[in-house]
Scaffold this active site. Structure first.
Site, PDB file in Angstrom:
ATOM      1  N   GLY A  50       8.046 -49.991 -50.746  1.00  0.00           N
ATOM      2  CA  GLY A  50       7.154 -49.135 -51.657  1.00  0.00           C
ATOM      3  C   GLY A  50       5.735 -48.711 -50.804  1.00  0.00           C
ATOM      4  CB  ILE A  71      10.798 -61.226 -54.730  1.00  0.00           C
ATOM      5  CG1 ILE A  71      11.879 -60.484 -53.964  1.00  0.00           C
ATOM      6  CG2 ILE A  71       9.891 -60.574 -55.258  1.00  0.00           C
ATOM      7  CD1 ILE A  71      12.817 -59.821 -54.707  1.00  0.00           C
ATOM      8  CE1 TYR A 159      20.839 -52.046 -54.651  1.00  0.00           C
ATOM      9  CE2 TYR A 159      22.728 -50.554 -55.450  1.00  0.00           C
ATOM     10  CZ  TYR A 159      21.405 -50.811 -55.655  1.00  0.00           C
ATOM     11  OH  TYR A 159      20.518 -50.714 -56.672  1.00  0.00           O
ATOM     12  CB  VAL A 189      16.145 -43.421 -61.626  1.00  0.00           C
ATOM     13  CG1 VAL A 189      15.031 -42.790 -62.261  1.00  0.00           C
ATOM     14  CG2 VAL A 189      16.863 -44.300 -62.466  1.00  0.00           C
ATOM     15  CB  VAL A 203      20.858 -36.504 -53.345  1.00  0.00           C
ATOM     16  CG1 VAL A 203      20.829 -36.756 -54.946  1.00  0.00           C
ATOM     17  CG2 VAL A 203      21.252 -35.270 -52.754  1.00  0.00           C
ATOM     18  NE  ARG A 227      26.691 -40.393 -57.370  1.00  0.00           N
ATOM     19  CZ  ARG A 227      28.074 -40.150 -56.857  1.00  0.00           C
ATOM     20  NH1 ARG A 227      28.968 -39.700 -57.777  1.00  0.00           N
ATOM     21  NH2 ARG A 227      28.174 -40.461 -55.650  1.00  0.00           N
TER      22      ARG A 227
END
Length: 332
Positions: A50, A71, A159, A189, A203, A227
Site C-alpha cells: 500500500g 497480518i 496466487y 478491479v 493492466v 476480462r
C-alpha cells in the site's frame, strides 16, 4: 464518486477495520466510510503493498486511525479488531506473476495472514461480520462462461491456490466456530489510487501511464483475451452491502463485477479514444498462469447482497482517466 449511499444504517455508531486500507481498494473503501460519517475507521497496513499517499488525505480526520502492522502476526490482528463492529479484509499480496516468482511469501501473507484474521474474528467479542477479498482466479481452468460461484476449476497459479484456501477456511470456520464472513470474488478491479508502479502493476494503470507518457504499452499475448473489468466504486459498494446483508449471505462467496466482457485490445482502443490519441500497442508473450477469458454471473450478489453495479466499464474508465491525468506524473 460515492454520491449515492450504498447503505441504510447510521454509520455514526459503528467502527470499521479495513486491512490493507492504504492499498487501492482499501483506501477507496476508507474514503466512502469517512464520507458517510463512520464513528471510527481503523486501517491496518504494513505498507508492503500500500501507499501512504493513498491515505494522506485522511490522516487528520478525527474518525481515522492508522495501525501499522503485519497480518502475519496474530497479536496484531487481534489488536486491530478491538472495539470493531465490521471488518473489511483487503490485505493480501496480489498478482499471479508475483506468486509464481515468490510462492512462499504469497502463501505466508494470503493464507497464514488470512488464518490469523479468522482466528482473531473467532475470538472477538465485538465484530459482527468480516467481508474479505476473494478472487476470480479461483475459477482456474474452468472453461464455462459466465462464471457461476458454485462451478470452479483447478487453480492455475500459487496466487489462485491461496485465494481458494481463504474460501475453504472461511467455510470451515463458519461451520466449526459460527463465524460470519462474506467473500467477494473481485474481477479485474480498476480505478483511482491504483498504482502503475512496480513489476506487478495491473493492466489499466499501466495503460494510463503509457498514455500519459505517449508511449506504447506491452500487451501480453494477442490482446483478444477478455476480462470483466470492474470499476472500484462497484467493489466498494459490494463491501458496504456485504457488511449489512442478511444472514443468508453469511459464509457465502459472491462475484463482484459488471457482467460485461471486453478484450484487452478493445480496452486499449477505448483509452486511446478517451485520451484523443492513436498509439499502437506492442505485443509480448502470453503471461503464465493467466486465464484466457473471464465473465461473471452477478445474479447471486444481486439477490443476496442487493448489489447493483453503479458504473459501467466505460463510465469507470472516464473517471479513472481524469484522475490519472490530474494525479499521475509523466515519466521519462
Amino acid at each position: 464518486m460515492y454520491i449515492n449511499p450504498y447503505h441504510k444504517k447510521d454509520l455514526s455508531t459503528l467502527s470499521f477495520l479495513v486491512t490493507g486500507g492504504a492499498g487501492f481498494i482499501g483506501s477507496n473503501l476508507v474514503a466512502y466510510l469517512l464520507k458517510y460519517g463512520a464513528k471510527k475507521v481503523r486501517v491496518l497496513d504494513d505498507f508492503s503493498n500500500g501507499y501512504r499517499e493513498n491515505i494522506k488525505e485522511f490522516m487528520d480526520h478525527p474518525a481515522f486511525e492508522l495501525l501499522e502492522g503485519d497480518i502475519r502476526e496474530l497479536a496484531t490482528c487481534k489488536q486491530a479488531m478491538e472495539g470493531i463492529d465490521y471488518v473489511s479484509h483487503q490485505a493480501a499480496l496480489g498478482s499471479v506473476p508475483r506468486s509464481i516468482n515468490d510462492p512462499a511469501t504469497t502463501n505466508a501473507v494470503n493464507i497464514s495472514g488470512f488464518l490469523n484474521m479468522m482466528i482473531a474474528l473467532k475470538d472477538s467479542d465485538t465484530v459482527k461480520r468480516m467481508v474479505y477479498a476473494a478472487s476470480s482466479s479461483t475459477y482456474g481452468d474452468s472453461p464455462s462462461l459466465p462464471k457461476i460461484e458454485e462451478t470452479i476449476g483447478k487453480p492455475l497459479s500459487p496466487y489462485a491456490v491461496t485465494k481458494y484456501v481463504n474460501e475453504l477456511y472461511a467455510d470451515v470456520f463458519g461451520k466449526t466456530y459460527d463465524t460470519d464472513v462474506v467473500g467477494l470474488r473481485y474481477f479485474n478491479v480498476f480505478g483511482p489510487k491504483q498504482s502503475p508502479n512496480g513489476a506487478y502493476a495491473a493492466v489499466i494503470p499501466l495503460f494510463m501511464q503509457a498514455l500519459k507518457d505517449k508511449e506504447s504499452p506491452t500487451i501480453n499475448g494477442d490482446g483478444f483475451q477478455t476480462r470483466d473489468f470492474t470499476f472500484v466504486a462497484n467493489a466498494v459498494q459490494a463491501n458496504v452491502r456485504g457488511f449489512f446483508a442478511p444472514k443468508a449471505a453469511a459464509n457465502e462467496v459472491f462475484n463482484v463485477a459488471c457482467g460485461e466482457r471486453i478484450s484487452v485490445n478493445y480496452l486499449w482502443d477505448s483509452l486511446n479514444q478517451a485520451a484523443q490519441l492513436d498509439i499502437k500497442a506492442i505485443y509480448g508473450p502470453d503471461r503464465q498462469g493467466d486465464v484466457r477469458d473471464s465473465l461473471a454471473d452477478i445474479s447471486k450478489a444481486e439477490r443476496l447482497l442487493g448489489y447493483a453495479p453503479e458504473y459501467t466499464v466505460a463510465e469507470g474508465l472516464a473517471v479513472t482517466w481524469k484522475w490519472f491525468e490530474r494525479s499521475l506524473p509523466a515519466q521519462g
